[in-house]
Design an enzyme around this catalytic site. Structure first.
Site, short mmCIF file in Angstrom:
data_model
loop_
_atom_site.label_atom_id
_atom_site.label_comp_id
_atom_site.label_asym_id
_atom_site.label_seq_id
_atom_site.Cartn_x
_atom_site.Cartn_y
_atom_site.Cartn_z
N LYS A 276 8.09 -79.97 -51.99
CA LYS A 276 7.32 -80.55 -53.02
C LYS A 276 6.09 -81.16 -52.63
CE LYS A 276 11.32 -82.98 -55.04
NZ LYS A 276 11.37 -82.83 -56.28
N ASP A 287 16.51 -90.19 -54.55
CA ASP A 287 17.35 -89.11 -54.97
C ASP A 287 19.03 -89.06 -54.90
OD1 ASP A 287 17.10 -86.69 -56.78
OD2 ASP A 287 16.95 -85.39 -55.21
N ARG A 350 22.13 -79.65 -58.54
CA ARG A 350 22.94 -78.98 -59.23
C ARG A 350 23.82 -78.17 -58.13
NH1 ARG A 350 18.50 -75.90 -62.60
NH2 ARG A 350 17.59 -77.89 -62.28
#
Ligand code: BES
Ligand code: MN
Ligand code: ZN
Length: 492
Positions: A276, A287, A350
């Site tokens: 990032k 997170d 995910r």
């Protein structure tokens, strides 16, 4: 905090502070009128002089008032009844507590009859939100500062209402919800070097320790590998912090099928090799707020002991770049057997959740809700007001939407149409982990949906609601603990 429900009149109560709610244009409800009379018209005088208008959120603290046993009077503006919606009532309750928490006031009493809400909420509903927001307003994060914050004087809140039994029950639920939200905020606010996957497992140990209804299973990396959770493990692969899969079973309803909550617990998301940008990267300590909300809800269950079965799962990993980290293009095999081409190591949530969502099949769930700070796209779609909601079951989606409304912690339903699935096609594996720029929140949920076909499942994307960025407000919000609490209590 001690919350008390009583049907005694405010004017009879000997407290450090009594609250008078004042509507728009200085309108006084019945309880405020009584206070005004007892105080020889002081309130109406202040309003007549134009010193207090009753504007929503306005507060004015008055010292010793003749005619009252209480030593202070607090005026709180409620504004126009047709503008006071659920969310504004939440702010009003927080504002009320904030206006007195810094002083010497230990006990407060108020009458909820004088507050009329746009959506016609009853006193029990108001009491619940008041108790919740009292606890959250008193929260501060000083654990990492060298000096502890000073203890607050406020320790008792009395709510006057005729339906004392309903109000008392509501105060207990609200208080538990507020304290549960604070657990979530605390875990969220802790830095990544403290709040690691192993730390989260230790917190779960402390949680179940003195609760007969709870049992804990913590899987380490070897155990996860044995189960074939190579997709989840691929995310933590570049980190020196070992991953953990943490499961807490709460049994309040015998052998009923449980409601399963699965939280994304990425204790720091650097993006991995798909690193990032530096600006704001510190916020990726948040997170793990999905996981923290599962811990918060478990805390609520521990306090209220409702007759429901719940399994709370925390999928805890750290996402870091390293020589042995997962690279774009790598292909891994999930616990389900499906293979995934990892095209972007920053779409890691995910990858963690899919294996946890396969793992929980063993609990034969009634419903499954995962909670995750999953996509920046969700912030673009819904901003910071609503949690994103996607589901393979419209009844479950409706149920969660309704819970969010009832708890003043709202979600918004996005589509999960099969047409979006094609964005995840891969030339080299069964599925790719990213679906391009369009509809990023939906394609992330599409990815998860490939692993949840065998049960009723919903996904909450809390990227926009889990924390406040920047400024004095910066920090975890505790959302969606109120929504989830309401959802689970509705199953009792
Ligand atoms: N944790 C982030 C999502 C996120 C970003 C939440 C900013 C809140 C604020 C997630 O792991 C992520 O990086 N998602 C990527 C997905 C993309 C690579 C498909 C994103 O949203 O950019
Ligand atoms: Mn990421
Ligand atoms: Zn992430």
């Amino acid at each position: 905090m001690q919350f008390i429900a009583t049907n005694q009149a405010l004017t009879e109560l000997k407290k450090d502070c009594l609250v008078a709610f004042v509507g728009a244009d200085g309108e006084l409800g019945a309880a405020a009128q009584q206070l005004d009379q007892a105080a020889n018209g002081l309130i109406s005088k202040i309003i007549d002089q134009g010193d207090f208008t009753g504007k929503q959120g306005q507060t004015l603290l008055l010292p010793v008032v003749d005619g009252l046993d209480a030593s202070r009077l607090l005026l709180v503006g409620t504004g126009k009844a047709d503008e006071l919606n659920d969310g504004k009532f939440r702010s009003l309750a927080t504002g009320l507590i904030n206006s007195i928490k810094g002083g010497k006031i230990a006990s407060v009493a108020l009458n909820l009859d004088d507050i009329e809400l746009k959506d016609g909420r009853d006193n029990a509903w108001k009491a619940r939100l008041l108790a919740e927001n009292t606890e959250t307003a008193l929260y501060s994060f000083d654990q990492m500062k060298s000096k502890e914050a000073e203890a607050l004087a406020l320790n008792e809140i009395t709510v006057v209402s005729q339906d004392t039994a309903a109000v008392e029950a509501a105060l207990a639920i609200g208080q538990a919800t507020g304290l549960g939200s604070n657990v979530t905020r605390n875990l969220g606010n802790l830095p990544g070097n403290v709040c690691t996957p192993v730390f989260l497992a230790e917190q779960a140990e402390l949680l179940v320790e003195d609760c007969d209804e709870m049992t804990l299973i913590v899987l380490d990396e070897d155990q996860m590998a044995d189960l074939g959770m190579h997709c989840m493990l691929s995310v933590g692969q570049g980190s020196v912090q070992p991953s953990r899969l943490i499961t807490v079973e709460y049994k309040g309803a015998g052998d009923e099928q449980p409601h399963v909550l699965v939280g994304k617990g990425v204790t720091f998301d650097s993006g991995g090799i798909s690193l990032k940008p530096g600006a704001g990267m510190d916020e990726m300590k948040f997170d793990m707020c999905g996981a923290a909300s599962v811990m918060g809800v478990l805390q609520v269950l521990k306090a209220l002991k409702p007759k429901v079965n719940v399994v709370g799962v925390v999928a805890a990993v750290e996402n870091m770049p390293a020589g042995n980290a997962t690279k774009p293009g790598d292909i891994v095999t999930t616990m389900s057997g499906k293979t995934v081409e990892i095209l972007n190591t920053d779409a890691e949530g995910r990858l963690v959740l899919c294996d946890a969502l396969t793992y929980i099949e063993r609990f034969n769930p009634a419903t499954v809700v995962d909670i995750a700070t999953l996509t920046g796209a969700c912030i673009i779609a819904l901003g910071h007001q609503a949690t994103g909601l996607l589901s393979n079951d419209d009844d479950l989606a409706a149920d969660l939407l309704a819970s969010g409304i009832e708890a003043a912690d709202r979600a918004w339903h996005l589509p999960l149409w099969s047409e979006y699935q094609q964005q995840l096609e891969s030339n080299f594996a069964d599925i790719a982990n990213i679906g391009g720029r369009p509809a990023g929140t939906i394609t992330a949920a599409c990815f998860l949906s490939r692993f949840t076909e065998d049960y009723r499942w919903a996904h909450l994307d809390i990227a926009g609601t889990a924390w406040h960025s920047g400024g004095k407000e910066k920090g975890a919000t505790g959302r969606p603990v109120p929504l989830l609490t309401q959802y689970l209590l509705s199953k009792v």
